[in-house]
Scaffold this active site. Structure first.
Site, PDB file in Angstrom:
ATOM      1  N   THR A  78     -17.358  29.862  69.241  1.00  0.00           N
ATOM      2  CA  THR A  78     -16.722  30.869  70.091  1.00  0.00           C
ATOM      3  C   THR A  78     -17.820  31.482  70.943  1.00  0.00           C
ATOM      4  O   THR A  78     -18.912  31.772  70.453  1.00  0.00           O
ATOM      5  CB  THR A  78     -16.038  31.960  69.246  1.00  0.00           C
ATOM      6  N   ILE A 129     -19.229  36.318  65.675  1.00  0.00           N
ATOM      7  CA  ILE A 129     -18.186  35.433  66.189  1.00  0.00           C
ATOM      8  C   ILE A 129     -18.573  34.015  65.789  1.00  0.00           C
ATOM      9  O   ILE A 129     -19.746  33.717  65.576  1.00  0.00           O
ATOM     10  CB  ILE A 129     -17.992  35.562  67.725  1.00  0.00           C
ATOM     11  N   ASP A 130     -17.581  33.158  65.662  1.00  0.00           N
ATOM     12  CA  ASP A 130     -17.822  31.802  65.188  1.00  0.00           C
ATOM     13  C   ASP A 130     -18.840  31.072  66.066  1.00  0.00           C
ATOM     14  O   ASP A 130     -18.988  31.382  67.259  1.00  0.00           O
ATOM     15  CB  ASP A 130     -16.519  31.000  65.180  1.00  0.00           C
ATOM     16  N   LYS A 131     -19.503  30.102  65.489  1.00  0.00           N
ATOM     17  CA  LYS A 131     -20.487  29.299  66.208  1.00  0.00           C
ATOM     18  C   LYS A 131     -19.925  28.791  67.532  1.00  0.00           C
ATOM     19  O   LYS A 131     -20.587  28.877  68.574  1.00  0.00           O
ATOM     20  CB  LYS A 131     -20.920  28.119  65.334  1.00  0.00           C
ATOM     21  N   ARG A 186      -7.509  32.484  65.657  1.00  0.00           N
ATOM     22  CA  ARG A 186      -7.218  31.060  65.523  1.00  0.00           C
ATOM     23  C   ARG A 186      -6.045  30.832  64.567  1.00  0.00           C
ATOM     24  O   ARG A 186      -5.145  30.019  64.847  1.00  0.00           O
ATOM     25  CB  ARG A 186      -8.460  30.318  65.043  1.00  0.00           C
TER      26      ARG A 186
END
Length: 338
Positions: A144, A140-142, A251
């Site tokens: 998130t 998962i994104d940094k 997103r």
């Protein structure tokens, strides 16, 4: 070093050496790893060095393979605090905070979740591809927050990777996210089925692209509005479930609907004026919120060892709870408790 010894039975006669060993080892290491060990001279047949991974075996052959100890991990261990939701000998589930990068890379050589896991797990990492390291099967994104499962063994890594490759189509995997978005989606629930590819305006970004484009990747997101804020705030809490797992999928898809995530620096630039129209108190909270308002709240999968169904929930983190309160979103009880 550990040496394993096997005898070729009638049913296995004529089998390739790498195939035989992969099966004899019970899936403990992958066939590609077995092949690399054979080619490196770590296998013997009938007391003699194996001629190669494709060597055919005869009934009664004695087969030996030497399993080297896993090499030290390349990412160095770092004592970074972890919120551990579940752990056993095969895997670990963590609740990642926003701001923590998952894997070392350009610009982030250390200080990552992998560095923290190497330190925490230590010898319980039995080796993946011959290296003592955690097996990252999804990211998962940094910025998130939320749930991640990581493999500790090669067998668990293969099983979990297979489940994530299916994206839940076979019923084994489920993932649920919570997002605070600008506006109130209409309809309140629906499906976004729109291919994603690299943005032509900004290579860091993804964008909805025509299905026929060379880099187009099928992407489907199911969304449901859980609560809306006051009319003045024009924001909502949305639940999103992934049918595919593309980079920045939620997103991009929510921005495509006209409801980008609050705080999203890449996909929410077009609605910055909404924050400027808020009263001073909520405006201050929104402007101080420095990440996309996205949380991986639910994760379900089958255990690699015994096929048990495991399901985990993570409560909405404090920063998103405060954001929702500032935007007058009345949060349901089931999102504030793990």
């Amino acid at each position: 070093m550990e040496t394993r010894r096997f005898t070729v039975e009638t049913a296995a006669a004529g089998t390739r050496l790498d195939v035989f060993l992969a099966e004899a080892l019970g899936g403990e290491i992958s066939r590609s790893r077995v092949k690399s060990l054979v080619e490196a001279g770590h296998a013997r047949v009938g007391g003699r060095p194996a001629s190669g991974a494709k060597q055919k075996l005869a009934e009664g052959d004695g087969v030996e393979i030497v399993l080297p100890a896993p090499e030290d991990p390349l990412p160095r261990p770092e004592a970074i605090p972890l919120s551990i939701v579940y752990e056993d000998s095969a895997l670990i589930v963590v609740d990642k905070p926003a701001g923590l990068v998952v894997h070392p890379g350009a610009g982030n050589p250390d200080g990552t979740l992998v560095n923290a896991l190497v330190a925490h797990c230590g010898p319980s990492l039995t080796g993946i591809g011959g290296v003592r390291r955690p097996g990252i099967v999804h990211r998962i994104d940094k910025d998130t927050s939320g749930l991640l499962v990581v493999a500790k063994t090669e067998a668990a890594h293969r099983s979990l990777s297979g489940q994530f490759a299916e994206h839940g189509r076979d019923g084994r995997l489920s993932r649920g996210y919570l997002a605070v978005v600008w506006g109130e989606p209409r309809p309140l629930s629906g499906i976004v089925d729109a291919a994603l590819g690299r943005s032509t305006a900004n290579r860091i970004k993804r964008a909805v692209v025509p299905e026929g484009r060379s880099d187009a990747r099928h992407a489907v997101t199911h969304y449901r509005t859980l609560a809306c804020g006051t009319a003045a705030a024009e924001a909502a809490l949305v639940s999103c479930r992934l049918e595919t797992g593309r980079t920045h999928q939620i997103r991009v898809h929510m921005a495509h609907l006209g409801h980008p995530l609050v705080g999203d620096p890449l996909y929410g630039a077009g609605v910055r004026t909404k924050a400027a129209k808020l009263e001073p108190a909520p405006r201050a909270v929104v402007e101080a919120f420095s990440r996309q308002a996205l949380h991986a709240a639910e994760l379900g999968f089958r255990h690699p060892d015994d096929d048990r169904a495991l399901n985990f929930r993570s409560a909405l983190p404090p920063d998103m709870t405060a954001l929702a309160a500032a935007l007058a979103i009345d949060l349901p009880e089931n999102v504030t408790a793990g």
